[in-house]
Design a protein around this motif. Structure first.
Motif, PDB file in Angstrom:
ATOM      1  N   LEU A  27      44.258  57.148  35.344  1.00  0.00           N
ATOM      2  CA  LEU A  27      45.509  56.468  34.972  1.00  0.00           C
ATOM      3  C   LEU A  27      45.301  55.598  33.741  1.00  0.00           C
ATOM      4  CD1 LEU A  27      46.967  55.402  38.450  1.00  0.00           C
ATOM      5  CD2 LEU A  27      48.032  56.964  36.817  1.00  0.00           C
ATOM      6  N   ASP A  28      44.203  54.858  33.739  1.00  0.00           N
ATOM      7  CA  ASP A  28      43.900  53.981  32.606  1.00  0.00           C
ATOM      8  C   ASP A  28      43.673  54.770  31.326  1.00  0.00           C
ATOM      9  OD1 ASP A  28      44.108  51.812  34.275  1.00  0.00           O
ATOM     10  OD2 ASP A  28      41.950  51.549  34.556  1.00  0.00           O
ATOM     11  N   SER A  29      43.252  56.043  31.485  1.00  0.00           N
ATOM     12  CA  SER A  29      43.000  56.890  30.316  1.00  0.00           C
ATOM     13  C   SER A  29      44.251  57.632  29.858  1.00  0.00           C
ATOM     14  CB  SER A  29      41.891  57.902  30.633  1.00  0.00           C
ATOM     15  OG  SER A  29      40.675  57.238  30.942  1.00  0.00           O
ATOM     16  N   GLY A  30      45.362  57.396  30.562  1.00  0.00           N
ATOM     17  CA  GLY A  30      46.627  57.991  30.132  1.00  0.00           C
ATOM     18  C   GLY A  30      47.010  59.295  30.807  1.00  0.00           C
ATOM     19  N   TYR A  31      46.251  59.734  31.834  1.00  0.00           N
ATOM     20  CA  TYR A  31      46.592  60.966  32.531  1.00  0.00           C
ATOM     21  C   TYR A  31      47.819  60.757  33.428  1.00  0.00           C
ATOM     22  CZ  TYR A  31      42.157  63.123  31.160  1.00  0.00           C
ATOM     23  OH  TYR A  31      41.108  63.647  30.448  1.00  0.00           O
ATOM     24  N   GLY A  32      48.653  61.793  33.556  1.00  0.00           N
ATOM     25  CA  GLY A  32      49.810  61.740  34.444  1.00  0.00           C
ATOM     26  C   GLY A  32      49.417  62.101  35.867  1.00  0.00           C
ATOM     27  N   PHE A  33      50.342  61.879  36.804  1.00  0.00           N
ATOM     28  CA  PHE A  33      50.053  62.123  38.214  1.00  0.00           C
ATOM     29  C   PHE A  33      49.752  63.599  38.486  1.00  0.00           C
ATOM     30  CE2 PHE A  33      52.593  58.190  38.451  1.00  0.00           C
ATOM     31  CZ  PHE A  33      51.718  57.410  39.197  1.00  0.00           C
ATOM     32  N   ASN A  34      50.461  64.485  37.806  1.00  0.00           N
ATOM     33  CA  ASN A  34      50.242  65.917  38.014  1.00  0.00           C
ATOM     34  C   ASN A  34      48.833  66.314  37.583  1.00  0.00           C
ATOM     35  OD1 ASN A  34      51.459  68.283  39.026  1.00  0.00           O
ATOM     36  ND2 ASN A  34      51.735  69.084  36.969  1.00  0.00           N
ATOM     37  N   ALA A  35      48.393  65.786  36.444  1.00  0.00           N
ATOM     38  CA  ALA A  35      47.055  66.101  35.939  1.00  0.00           C
ATOM     39  C   ALA A  35      45.978  65.523  36.862  1.00  0.00           C
ATOM     40  CB  ALA A  35      46.885  65.538  34.525  1.00  0.00           C
ATOM     41  N   ILE A  36      46.225  64.329  37.389  1.00  0.00           N
ATOM     42  CA  ILE A  36      45.262  63.698  38.298  1.00  0.00           C
ATOM     43  C   ILE A  36      45.143  64.513  39.582  1.00  0.00           C
ATOM     44  CG2 ILE A  36      44.801  61.655  39.706  1.00  0.00           C
ATOM     45  CD1 ILE A  36      46.141  59.992  37.494  1.00  0.00           C
ATOM     46  N   ALA A  37      46.299  64.912  40.149  1.00  0.00           N
ATOM     47  CA  ALA A  37      46.287  65.705  41.383  1.00  0.00           C
ATOM     48  C   ALA A  37      45.550  67.022  41.168  1.00  0.00           C
ATOM     49  CB  ALA A  37      47.717  65.968  41.848  1.00  0.00           C
ATOM     50  N   ARG A  38      45.811  67.661  40.014  1.00  0.00           N
ATOM     51  CA  ARG A  38      45.154  68.933  39.713  1.00  0.00           C
ATOM     52  C   ARG A  38      43.636  68.731  39.601  1.00  0.00           C
ATOM     53  NH1 ARG A  38      48.372  70.259  36.167  1.00  0.00           N
ATOM     54  NH2 ARG A  38      47.333  69.416  34.324  1.00  0.00           N
ATOM     55  N   SER A  39      43.222  67.639  38.971  1.00  0.00           N
ATOM     56  CA  SER A  39      41.797  67.352  38.805  1.00  0.00           C
ATOM     57  C   SER A  39      41.125  67.119  40.157  1.00  0.00           C
ATOM     58  CB  SER A  39      41.613  66.126  37.905  1.00  0.00           C
ATOM     59  OG  SER A  39      40.248  65.767  37.816  1.00  0.00           O
ATOM     60  N   LEU A  40      41.787  66.364  41.034  1.00  0.00           N
ATOM     61  CA  LEU A  40      41.221  66.096  42.354  1.00  0.00           C
ATOM     62  C   LEU A  40      41.104  67.382  43.164  1.00  0.00           C
ATOM     63  CD1 LEU A  40      43.072  62.777  43.281  1.00  0.00           C
ATOM     64  CD2 LEU A  40      40.696  63.029  42.548  1.00  0.00           C
ATOM     65  N   ASN A  41      42.122  68.251  43.048  1.00  0.00           N
ATOM     66  CA  ASN A  41      42.065  69.536  43.750  1.00  0.00           C
ATOM     67  C   ASN A  41      40.903  70.381  43.246  1.00  0.00           C
ATOM     68  OD1 ASN A  41      44.264  69.204  45.468  1.00  0.00           O
ATOM     69  ND2 ASN A  41      45.720  69.848  43.910  1.00  0.00           N
ATOM     70  N   GLU A  42      40.728  70.407  41.920  1.00  0.00           N
ATOM     71  CA  GLU A  42      39.652  71.203  41.326  1.00  0.00           C
ATOM     72  C   GLU A  42      38.272  70.690  41.739  1.00  0.00           C
ATOM     73  OE1 GLU A  42      40.552  70.936  37.202  1.00  0.00           O
ATOM     74  OE2 GLU A  42      42.071  72.540  37.244  1.00  0.00           O
ATOM     75  N   ARG A  43      38.173  69.378  42.003  1.00  0.00           N
ATOM     76  CA  ARG A  43      36.894  68.797  42.430  1.00  0.00           C
ATOM     77  C   ARG A  43      36.646  68.937  43.923  1.00  0.00           C
ATOM     78  NH1 ARG A  43      36.259  63.120  38.989  1.00  0.00           N
ATOM     79  NH2 ARG A  43      37.509  63.741  37.198  1.00  0.00           N
TER      80      ARG A  43
END
Length: 206
Positions: free
Chosen positions: A182-198
């Motif tokens: 969030l602090d780096s400017g990512y949106g919620f959709n991108a964060i959710a996708r990243s967590l899923n990928e991890r």
């Protein structure tokens, strides 16, 4: 003619419990089948919102992100499983089609032939939205009644063993990742996708 579309997928906890056909996988598969059958149209992005109620819009960050994308990418259409994915509040539906979705080609997969930008299409849309709002209110009434009966019988409601999120090291790690993105400017959709990928899952294993 609109060629590029985004899809919005919403599943609430109640939907998951009541009807598996409204699950994310089912909705995405329906979207894919639609575009396979209409190869002159392109699906450019999918917005997925999990555990979100349809009673309002402001508490759905992914949907707001979807609306912002449509605003920035004029001429892009929107595909949903059905109109209840947009909202179960008839006031919100009216405001959406008079505001952010004004001029946007919206396709509901259960009513593909309906053009919501026409008077007849708007009538059908509002009729379905009205039924959806009524259904939601009735579910709320039945749920309150059932909980009241259980309480009168001395049944303890809720889960006292469920601790606030972030009280163990694994959850603290996830919260740290989310805050950093969030602090780096990512949106919620991108964060959710990243967590899923991890490979991260929520407490229900999803």
């Amino acid at each position: 003619m609109t060629k590029n579309f985004v899809a919005y997928v919403r599943i609430s906890k109640m939907d998951s419990q009541r009807d598996i056909s409204l699950g994310a996988v089912s909705q995405i598969e329906d979207v894919k089948r639609f575009f396979e059958a209409n190869q002159d149209l392109s699906l450019v992005k999918v917005f997925i919102e999990d555990g979100a109620s349809g009673k309002d819009i402001q508490n759905r960050p992914i949907f707001l992100e979807c609306l912002d994308y449509l605003k920035k990418n004029k001429g892009t259409g929107l595909v949903v499983k059905n109109v209840t994915r947009l909202s179960r509040n008839i006031g919100d539906v009216v405001n959406l089609f008079n505001g952010p979705l004004s001029g946007v080609k919206v396709i509901a997969l259960d009513m593909v032939s309906v053009d919501f930008q026409t008077p007849n299409g708007m009538f059908i849309l509002l009729t379905f939205a009205n039924f959806a709002q009524y259904e939601k209110s009735q579910i709320g009434i039945r749920t309150k009644h059932a909980l009241s009966v259980l309480k009168s019988q001395g049944v303890k409601l809720g889960n006292p063993a469920l601790k606030p999120y972030g009280e163990n090291e694994k959850e603290k790690n996830v919260l740290g990742i989310i805050k950093g993105m969030l602090d780096s400017g990512y949106g919620f959709n991108a964060i959710a996708r990243s967590l899923n990928e991890r490979g991260f899952v929520n407490r229900a294993g999803n």
